[in-house]
Write a protein that holds these residues in place. Structure first.
Motif, PDB file in Angstrom:
ATOM      1  N   THR A  78       0.841  -1.191   0.000  1.00 19.69           N
ATOM      2  CA  THR A  78       0.000   0.000   0.000  1.00 19.69           C
ATOM      3  C   THR A  78       0.876   1.240   0.000  1.00 19.69           C
ATOM      4  O   THR A  78       1.988   1.216   0.505  1.00 19.69           O
ATOM      5  CB  THR A  78      -0.953   0.033   1.209  1.00 19.69           C
ATOM      6  N   ASP A  79       0.363   2.300  -0.586  1.00 18.64           N
ATOM      7  CA  ASP A  79       1.078   3.569  -0.578  1.00 18.64           C
ATOM      8  C   ASP A  79       0.680   4.445   0.600  1.00 18.64           C
ATOM      9  O   ASP A  79       1.274   5.488   0.813  1.00 18.64           O
ATOM     10  CB  ASP A  79       0.780   4.343  -1.864  1.00 18.64           C
ATOM     11  N   THR A  80      -0.324   4.032   1.328  1.00 19.13           N
ATOM     12  CA  THR A  80      -0.875   4.893   2.367  1.00 19.13           C
ATOM     13  C   THR A  80       0.006   4.880   3.607  1.00 19.13           C
ATOM     14  O   THR A  80       0.359   3.816   4.118  1.00 19.13           O
ATOM     15  CB  THR A  80      -2.285   4.426   2.740  1.00 19.13           C
ATOM     16  N   GLN A  81       0.354   6.049   4.094  1.00 27.52           N
ATOM     17  CA  GLN A  81       1.123   6.181   5.321  1.00 27.52           C
ATOM     18  C   GLN A  81       0.277   6.817   6.402  1.00 27.52           C
ATOM     19  O   GLN A  81      -0.513   7.719   6.140  1.00 27.52           O
ATOM     20  CB  GLN A  81       2.371   7.040   5.090  1.00 27.52           C
ATOM     21  N   TYR A  82       0.477   6.312   7.610  1.00 28.17           N
ATOM     22  CA  TYR A  82      -0.227   6.842   8.767  1.00 28.17           C
ATOM     23  C   TYR A  82       0.801   7.405   9.730  1.00 28.17           C
ATOM     24  O   TYR A  82       1.963   6.992   9.752  1.00 28.17           O
ATOM     25  CB  TYR A  82      -1.059   5.741   9.419  1.00 28.17           C
ATOM     26  N   PHE A  83       0.325   8.352  10.535  1.00 28.03           N
ATOM     27  CA  PHE A  83       1.224   9.049  11.437  1.00 28.03           C
ATOM     28  C   PHE A  83       0.824   8.830  12.887  1.00 28.03           C
ATOM     29  O   PHE A  83      -0.361   8.737  13.217  1.00 28.03           O
ATOM     30  CB  PHE A  83       1.209  10.553  11.132  1.00 28.03           C
ATOM     31  N   GLY A  84       1.841   8.766  13.709  1.00 27.85           N
ATOM     32  CA  GLY A  84       1.606   8.757  15.134  1.00 27.85           C
ATOM     33  C   GLY A  84       1.210  10.139  15.620  1.00 27.85           C
ATOM     34  O   GLY A  84       1.231  11.104  14.840  1.00 27.85           O
ATOM     35  N   PRO A  85       0.897  10.274  16.885  1.00 27.16           N
ATOM     36  CA  PRO A  85       0.422  11.551  17.428  1.00 27.16           C
ATOM     37  C   PRO A  85       1.511  12.602  17.562  1.00 27.16           C
ATOM     38  O   PRO A  85       1.209  13.770  17.771  1.00 27.16           O
ATOM     39  CB  PRO A  85      -0.138  11.162  18.797  1.00 27.16           C
ATOM     40  N   GLY A  86       2.776  12.205  17.424  1.00 25.78           N
ATOM     41  CA  GLY A  86       3.855  13.178  17.486  1.00 25.78           C
ATOM     42  C   GLY A  86       4.392  13.390  18.892  1.00 25.78           C
ATOM     43  O   GLY A  86       3.711  13.144  19.896  1.00 25.78           O
ATOM     44  N   THR A  87       5.635  13.832  18.925  1.00 25.88           N
ATOM     45  CA  THR A  87       6.297  14.227  20.168  1.00 25.88           C
ATOM     46  C   THR A  87       6.734  15.672  20.016  1.00 25.88           C
ATOM     47  O   THR A  87       7.520  15.994  19.135  1.00 25.88           O
ATOM     48  CB  THR A  87       7.524  13.341  20.449  1.00 25.88           C
ATOM     49  N   ARG A  88       6.190  16.513  20.865  1.00 24.21           N
ATOM     50  CA  ARG A  88       6.523  17.941  20.809  1.00 24.21           C
ATOM     51  C   ARG A  88       7.712  18.188  21.733  1.00 24.21           C
ATOM     52  O   ARG A  88       7.613  18.024  22.951  1.00 24.21           O
ATOM     53  CB  ARG A  88       5.333  18.789  21.233  1.00 24.21           C
ATOM     54  N   LEU A  89       8.831  18.544  21.141  1.00 26.39           N
ATOM     55  CA  LEU A  89      10.078  18.735  21.881  1.00 26.39           C
ATOM     56  C   LEU A  89      10.420  20.214  21.943  1.00 26.39           C
ATOM     57  O   LEU A  89      10.445  20.897  20.911  1.00 26.39           O
ATOM     58  CB  LEU A  89      11.214  17.968  21.204  1.00 26.39           C
ATOM     59  N   THR A  90      10.692  20.671  23.152  1.00 23.55           N
ATOM     60  CA  THR A  90      11.183  22.030  23.360  1.00 23.55           C
ATOM     61  C   THR A  90      12.538  21.937  24.039  1.00 23.55           C
ATOM     62  O   THR A  90      12.680  21.262  25.064  1.00 23.55           O
ATOM     63  CB  THR A  90      10.225  22.853  24.238  1.00 23.55           C
ATOM     64  N   VAL A  91      13.526  22.591  23.450  1.00 21.08           N
ATOM     65  CA  VAL A  91      14.876  22.589  24.004  1.00 21.08           C
ATOM     66  C   VAL A  91      15.202  23.992  24.494  1.00 21.08           C
ATOM     67  O   VAL A  91      15.119  24.961  23.724  1.00 21.08           O
ATOM     68  CB  VAL A  91      15.911  22.133  22.962  1.00 21.08           C
ATOM     69  N   LEU A  92      15.554  24.062  25.760  1.00 19.77           N
ATOM     70  CA  LEU A  92      15.833  25.383  26.356  1.00 19.77           C
ATOM     71  C   LEU A  92      17.321  25.695  26.329  1.00 19.77           C
ATOM     72  O   LEU A  92      18.163  24.783  26.334  1.00 19.77           O
ATOM     73  CB  LEU A  92      15.317  25.410  27.791  1.00 19.77           C
TER      74      LEU A  92
END
Lengths: 113, 114
Positions: free
Chosen positions: B100-114
């Motif tokens: 299949t050509d269809t790709q699915y995505f996870g919910p993501g990880t939001r990274l903040t670097v201080l």
């Protein structure tokens, strides 16, 4: 040359109108085309895929593909405020055996009540 | 559709440290990918995670900075090493099923670097 180009918008339409989103791509041999919707702060979700020239309808959404013009579009009929999101045009090129996708920068759509 | 989960969902890290992001997919997924989405930008492919071997990196991304593992078919990790504020981004795991050509995505990880 960018692989996939979209108008970044923002595109603003009233509720009930038709929203038209456009996309062009550079690789004439591209075979698979997708529209993803991404709400703010969320991950992209697939809403349409299209592989052949012509129209493909799914509910209020219609994807249109014209390979000769290297053009893909997404029409959203009876647009709702819940359709407000960024829409990503995504293309899979010929010979991309690893499944590499090329993403447009996205068109931000706002549907106002 | 495929089910893809990621953790952590977000993190705030100090400059110079490293963060490992985990991705779990269901058995429908055969290919796994890691993407980065910087603020206001579209998605950029970091690498394809290969089961049991080194990942295939895209131009501009190197293994020393973004080591990736995929010890089995349904699990992968991405490490962001020696972080700087420029690494602040959303990191997304993606999967594609067989034939299949269809790709699915996870919910993501939001990274903040201080």
């Amino acid at each position: 040359q960018k692989e996939v180009e979209q108008n970044s918008g923002p595109l603003s339409v009233p509720e009930g109108a038709i929203a038209s989103l456009n996309c062009t791509y550079s690789d004439r041999g591209s075979q698979s085309f997708f529209w993803y919707r991404q709400y703010s702060g969320k991950s992209p979700e697939l809403i349409m895929s299209i592989y052949s020239n012509g129209d493909k309808e799914d509910g209020r959404f219609t994807a249109q593909l014209n390979k000769a013009s290297q053009y893909v579009s997404l029409l959203i009929r009876d647009a709702q405020p819940s359709d407000s999101a960024t829409y990503l045009c995504v293309v899979k090129n010929r010979g991309s055996t690893l499944g590499r996708l090329y993403f447009g920068r996205g068109t931000q759509l706002t549907v106002w009540p | 559709s495929a089910v893809i989960s990621q953790k952590p969902s977000r993190d705030i890290c100090q400059r110079g440290t490293s963060l490992t992001i985990q991705c779990q997919v269901d058995s429908q997924v055969t290919m796994m990918f890691w993407y980065r989405q910087q603020p206001g930008q579209s998605l950029t492919l970091i690498a394809t995670a290969n089961q049991g071997s080194e990942a295939t990196y895209e131009s501009g991304f190197v293994i020393d900075k973004f080591p990736i593992s995929r010890p089995n078919l349904t699990f992968s990790t991405l490490t962001v090493s020696n972080m700087s504020p420029e690494d602040s981004s959303i990191y997304l795991c993606s999967g594609r099923g067989r034939d299949t050509d269809t790709q699915y995505f996870g919910p993501g990880t939001r990274l903040t670097v201080l």
